[in-house]
Design a protein around this motif. Structure first.
Motif, PDB file in Angstrom:
ATOM      1  N   GLY A 295      -9.026   1.202   0.262  1.00 27.17           N
ATOM      2  CA  GLY A 295      -8.435   0.095   1.538  1.00 27.17           C
ATOM      3  C   GLY A 295      -7.648   0.996   2.064  1.00 27.17           C
ATOM      4  N   LEU A 296      -6.860   1.473   1.991  1.00 26.87           N
ATOM      5  CA  LEU A 296      -5.444   1.187   2.600  1.00 26.87           C
ATOM      6  C   LEU A 296      -4.868   2.865   2.572  1.00 26.87           C
ATOM      7  CD1 LEU A 296      -3.360  -1.316   2.913  1.00 26.87           C
ATOM      8  CD2 LEU A 296      -5.176  -1.082   4.092  1.00 26.87           C
ATOM      9  N   GLY A 297      -5.708   3.924   1.351  1.00 26.82           N
ATOM     10  CA  GLY A 297      -5.325   5.185   1.108  1.00 26.82           C
ATOM     11  C   GLY A 297      -3.656   5.171   0.637  1.00 26.82           C
ATOM     12  N   PHE A 298      -3.542   4.686  -0.574  1.00 31.47           N
ATOM     13  CA  PHE A 298      -2.645   4.764  -0.866  1.00 31.47           C
ATOM     14  C   PHE A 298      -2.049   5.473  -2.239  1.00 31.47           C
ATOM     15  CE2 PHE A 298      -0.752   0.568   0.239  1.00 31.47           C
ATOM     16  CZ  PHE A 298       0.672   0.335   0.525  1.00 31.47           C
ATOM     17  N   SER A 299      -1.318   6.590  -2.396  1.00 27.49           N
ATOM     18  CA  SER A 299      -1.512   7.346  -3.627  1.00 27.49           C
ATOM     19  C   SER A 299      -1.054   6.195  -5.055  1.00 27.49           C
ATOM     20  CB  SER A 299      -0.406   8.203  -2.839  1.00 27.49           C
ATOM     21  OG  SER A 299       0.732   7.592  -3.527  1.00 27.49           O
ATOM     22  N   THR A 300      -1.450   6.936  -5.905  1.00 34.90           N
ATOM     23  CA  THR A 300      -0.958   6.197  -6.605  1.00 34.90           C
ATOM     24  C   THR A 300       0.628   5.897  -7.050  1.00 34.90           C
ATOM     25  OG1 THR A 300      -2.612   7.137  -8.119  1.00 34.90           O
ATOM     26  CG2 THR A 300      -1.119   6.604  -9.456  1.00 34.90           C
ATOM     27  N   PRO A 301       1.657   7.166  -7.042  1.00 35.77           N
ATOM     28  CA  PRO A 301       2.873   6.837  -7.284  1.00 35.77           C
ATOM     29  C   PRO A 301       2.885   5.275  -6.253  1.00 35.77           C
ATOM     30  CG  PRO A 301       2.596   8.851  -7.478  1.00 35.77           C
ATOM     31  CD  PRO A 301       1.184   8.599  -7.042  1.00 35.77           C
ATOM     32  N   GLY A 302       2.521   5.662  -5.249  1.00 38.38           N
ATOM     33  CA  GLY A 302       2.845   5.019  -3.711  1.00 38.38           C
ATOM     34  C   GLY A 302       2.346   3.202  -4.282  1.00 38.38           C
ATOM     35  N   LEU A 303       1.057   3.394  -4.970  1.00 39.29           N
ATOM     36  CA  LEU A 303       0.721   2.063  -5.220  1.00 39.29           C
ATOM     37  C   LEU A 303       1.296   1.140  -5.428  1.00 39.29           C
ATOM     38  CD1 LEU A 303      -1.804   0.454  -4.806  1.00 39.29           C
ATOM     39  CD2 LEU A 303      -2.666   1.438  -6.756  1.00 39.29           C
ATOM     40  N   ALA A 304       2.550   1.490  -6.526  1.00 42.81           N
ATOM     41  CA  ALA A 304       3.244   0.911  -7.312  1.00 42.81           C
ATOM     42  C   ALA A 304       4.200  -0.043  -6.510  1.00 42.81           C
ATOM     43  CB  ALA A 304       4.602   1.936  -7.606  1.00 42.81           C
ATOM     44  N   TRP A 305       4.452  -0.127  -5.074  1.00 46.91           N
ATOM     45  CA  TRP A 305       5.137  -0.324  -3.854  1.00 46.91           C
ATOM     46  C   TRP A 305       4.986  -1.156  -2.864  1.00 46.91           C
ATOM     47  CZ3 TRP A 305      10.336   0.360  -2.629  1.00 46.91           C
ATOM     48  CH2 TRP A 305      10.692   1.931  -3.228  1.00 46.91           C
ATOM     49  N   VAL A 306       3.950  -1.562  -3.504  1.00 47.98           N
ATOM     50  CA  VAL A 306       2.230  -3.043  -3.214  1.00 47.98           C
ATOM     51  C   VAL A 306       3.400  -4.172  -4.262  1.00 47.98           C
ATOM     52  CG1 VAL A 306       0.806  -4.500  -2.926  1.00 47.98           C
ATOM     53  CG2 VAL A 306       0.911  -2.081  -2.362  1.00 47.98           C
ATOM     54  N   VAL A 307       3.670  -3.318  -5.429  1.00 45.88           N
ATOM     55  CA  VAL A 307       4.373  -5.030  -6.080  1.00 45.88           C
ATOM     56  C   VAL A 307       6.373  -4.270  -6.354  1.00 45.88           C
ATOM     57  CG1 VAL A 307       4.979  -5.270  -8.527  1.00 45.88           C
ATOM     58  CG2 VAL A 307       2.922  -4.518  -8.273  1.00 45.88           C
ATOM     59  N   ASN A 308       6.024  -3.376  -6.342  1.00 40.66           N
ATOM     60  CA  ASN A 308       7.929  -3.577  -6.096  1.00 40.66           C
ATOM     61  C   ASN A 308       8.723  -3.511  -4.537  1.00 40.66           C
ATOM     62  OD1 ASN A 308       8.291  -2.281  -8.609  1.00 40.66           O
ATOM     63  ND2 ASN A 308       8.436  -0.502  -8.610  1.00 40.66           N
ATOM     64  N   GLY A 309       7.580  -3.645  -3.670  1.00 40.51           N
ATOM     65  CA  GLY A 309       8.433  -3.820  -2.449  1.00 40.51           C
ATOM     66  C   GLY A 309       8.647  -5.058  -2.438  1.00 40.51           C
ATOM     67  N   TYR A 310       8.201  -6.223  -3.239  1.00 39.27           N
ATOM     68  CA  TYR A 310       8.002  -7.528  -3.277  1.00 39.27           C
ATOM     69  C   TYR A 310       9.346  -7.881  -3.946  1.00 39.27           C
ATOM     70  CZ  TYR A 310       7.344 -12.371  -4.593  1.00 39.27           C
ATOM     71  OH  TYR A 310       6.785 -14.275  -4.963  1.00 39.27           O
ATOM     72  N   VAL A 311       9.150  -7.219  -5.216  1.00 36.79           N
ATOM     73  CA  VAL A 311      10.202  -7.618  -6.319  1.00 36.79           C
ATOM     74  C   VAL A 311      11.142  -6.253  -6.312  1.00 36.79           C
ATOM     75  CG1 VAL A 311       8.891  -7.811  -7.706  1.00 36.79           C
ATOM     76  CG2 VAL A 311       9.173  -5.499  -7.577  1.00 36.79           C
ATOM     77  N   LEU A 312      11.908  -5.604  -5.644  1.00 38.48           N
ATOM     78  CA  LEU A 312      12.928  -5.236  -5.107  1.00 38.48           C
ATOM     79  C   LEU A 312      13.891  -5.823  -3.973  1.00 38.48           C
ATOM     80  CD1 LEU A 312      12.480  -1.364  -4.067  1.00 38.48           C
ATOM     81  CD2 LEU A 312      14.470  -2.742  -6.202  1.00 38.48           C
ATOM     82  N   ALA A 313      12.624  -6.530  -2.532  1.00 45.36           N
ATOM     83  CA  ALA A 313      13.432  -7.368  -1.517  1.00 45.36           C
ATOM     84  C   ALA A 313      13.961  -8.557  -2.061  1.00 45.36           C
ATOM     85  CB  ALA A 313      12.445  -7.778  -0.589  1.00 45.36           C
ATOM     86  N   ALA A 314      13.608  -9.056  -3.370  1.00 47.71           N
ATOM     87  CA  ALA A 314      13.618 -10.295  -3.635  1.00 47.71           C
ATOM     88  C   ALA A 314      14.636 -10.403  -5.015  1.00 47.71           C
ATOM     89  CB  ALA A 314      12.315 -11.357  -5.534  1.00 47.71           C
ATOM     90  N   GLY A 315      14.631  -9.843  -5.519  1.00 52.80           N
ATOM     91  CA  GLY A 315      16.256  -8.988  -6.953  1.00 52.80           C
ATOM     92  C   GLY A 315      16.989  -8.791  -6.139  1.00 52.80           C
ATOM     93  N   GLY A 316      17.107  -8.012  -4.955  1.00 58.33           N
ATOM     94  CA  GLY A 316      18.212  -7.533  -4.292  1.00 58.33           C
ATOM     95  C   GLY A 316      18.809  -9.153  -2.921  1.00 58.33           C
ATOM     96  N   LEU A 317      17.721  -9.572  -2.540  1.00 60.17           N
ATOM     97  CA  LEU A 317      18.717 -10.760  -1.967  1.00 60.17           C
ATOM     98  C   LEU A 317      18.384 -11.855  -2.705  1.00 60.17           C
ATOM     99  CD1 LEU A 317      16.255  -9.927   0.951  1.00 60.17           C
ATOM    100  CD2 LEU A 317      18.941  -9.720   0.834  1.00 60.17           C
TER     101      LEU A 317
END
Length: 460
Positions: free
Chosen positions: A19-41
């Motif tokens: 639906g949004l045109g993510f690349s396969t490696p970029g798709l991991a940021w849908v998960v990692n965008g969440y866990v990185l912000a949480a983990g860092g803060l």
């Protein structure tokens, strides 16, 4: 709600990608965008809760989470989805330590506190698996956007009930006590750099600039963070916090636990939909045995803590969960659900669930009214960082192995299955290693884990 949204995107990832045109490696940021912000803060969030009030930070976090969910649900481009997921992760950093800190302080009776923390640990696991079930149902019957929009009514209920049911709680602090914002900034940016480099390693050589530059920059920033903490008057996390061996070892091995857990749910979902051709609905409902197994394991682990002690329960849980992952790694391109997936899922869920209450209790070993949210923030940080590393490293290795197999002439489904199996085996090895470390390094703590804590909390 917050713990569920860490994994709710897993089943919907293929639909989000289309639906949004993510690349396969970029798709991991849908998960990692969440866990990185949480983990860092999270550690900063824990300190904010101790400073300004745990109930207040919980309410702010839930509000931010609802707004970020709207952004993710309304996303029209990859960047918008990632921004929303980072916002959700930042909201968890505010709400999760405050919530767990409140639980640690509200239950001063040792037995009741053990049960309450056991429930918290179990909800963490159930949220991780029920997220996939809910995601599958909503994605298939409505739209992937509803996995985010459904958070709005839940948030409204929380915002209505918490002020009426929970009293405020905060630390007693001196006038010159300040927050370590620089430490939090360097920690967050350092983690982003490291994981960004690991993500690039999925489709770039390890010696390339796209991998090495962010890895080195991230490592340098993390070293700067350590220097800041050593010299700071009011460090984000006092280094004396880690003097407690039980707490330190459990927090460290949480990295192994969450790396294996989140990468397992991430890769098995992709395997089911891309290799076995499951629909999102079928894939989501397929996680129900794991939810049941985790619930049963949670009850078993909570009951065993007073009898066997923390060390025995958490070590056995880690090692048994590792065996479940090794069993899952035997799947093939034509495996059946009941014969190929469920056996490993049940073994993994039962033992992983049993480890959760013991690990949560050990992570809060010896905390007081002054630092309960900080201790909760450290534990939650380890969970989120472990999640990010699991997807970044284990999934990257699986994708790389599959790509190499295709280059050597293997069929795409066979190559993908071999890659996922490799990821499961590595996750299993991490779990077993964590169990061995816990058995060797954690003190023999049972009731002695709780009684001094209860006395301090009552005195505080």
């Amino acid at each position: 709600m917050i713990l569920l949204d860490m994994t709710v995107v897993n089943v919907a990832l293929p639909r989000i990608q289309d639906g949004l045109g993510f690349s396969t490696p970029g798709l991991a940021w849908v998960v990692n965008g969440y866990v990185l912000a949480a983990g860092g803060l999270l550690m900063l969030g824990g300190r904010l809760a101790d400073f300004f009030g745990r109930r207040r930070l919980l309410l702010i976090g839930v509000t931010v989470f609802a707004l970020a969910s709207v952004i993710s649900g309304a996303a029209t481009a990859p960047w918008m989805m990632v921004v929303g997921r980072f916002g959700q992760g930042a909201a968890e950093a505010l709400a999760a330590p405050a919530s767990l800190g409140l639980i640690a302080l509200l239950f001063t009776d040792p037995k009741e506190r053990t049960k309450a923390l056991g429930v918290w640990g179990g909800i963490m696991g159930l949220g991780a698996t029920l997220g996939s079930v809910i995601s599958g149902v909503l994605t298939d019957l409505a739209s992937w956007r509803w996995i985010f929009f459904i958070n709005l009514p839940v948030a409204l209920v929380v915002l209505f009930l918490v002020p009426r049911l929970v009293t405020e709680s905060r630390m007693v602090r001196a006038k010159d006590t300040s927050l370590d914002v620089l430490g939090a900034a360097t920690l967050t940016l350092g983690l982003v750099g490291v994981v960004y480099g690991l993500l690039h390693a999925a489709d770039h050589p390890w010696g390339s600039a796209g991998v090495l530059v962010p890895l080195i920059a991230g490592a340098v920033l993390l070293l700067v963070m350590v220097a800041v903490e050593l010299r700071g008057k009011n460090p984000l996390i006092p280094l004396g916090f880690f003097a407690n061996r039980t707490r330190s070892v459990v927090n460290f091995t949480t990295l192994f636990y969450m790396s294996a857990f989140i990468s397992y749910t991430f890769m098995l979902t992709l395997y089911e939909q891309q290799v076995l051709d499951y629909s999102p609905l079928l894939s989501g409902l397929g996680w129900l045995p794991l939810s049941v197994a985790i619930g049963a394991g949670m009850a078993l682990g909570t009951a065993m803590i007073p009898r066997a002690g923390i060390r025995a329960v958490v070590s056995a849980g880690y090692i048994g969960a590792g065996m479940g992952l090794f069993l899952t790694s035997t799947v093939g391109v034509d495996s059946s659900y009941w014969g190929g997936i469920v056996p490993g899922m049940v073994v993994f869920g039962l033992f992983a669930g049993a480890a959760m209450p013991a690990a949560t209790n050990a992570a809060l070993h010896g905390v007081t009214v002054q630092d309960s949210s900080l201790a909760s923030g450290v534990q939650s940080t380890m969970q989120q960082v472990g999640s990010a590393l699991g997807v970044s490293v284990l999934a990257a290795l699986a994708f790389r192995h599959a790509g190499e197999a295709v280059a050597d002439g293997a069929a795409a489904p066979v190559a993908a299955t071999e890659g996922y199996a490799l990821g499961f085996r590595i996750g299993g090895a991490l779990m077993v290693l964590g169990g061995v470390l816990l058995l060797a390094l954690v003190e023999r703590v049972g009731t002695e884990l709780r009684d001094p804590t209860a006395e301090r909390l009552a005195a505080g």
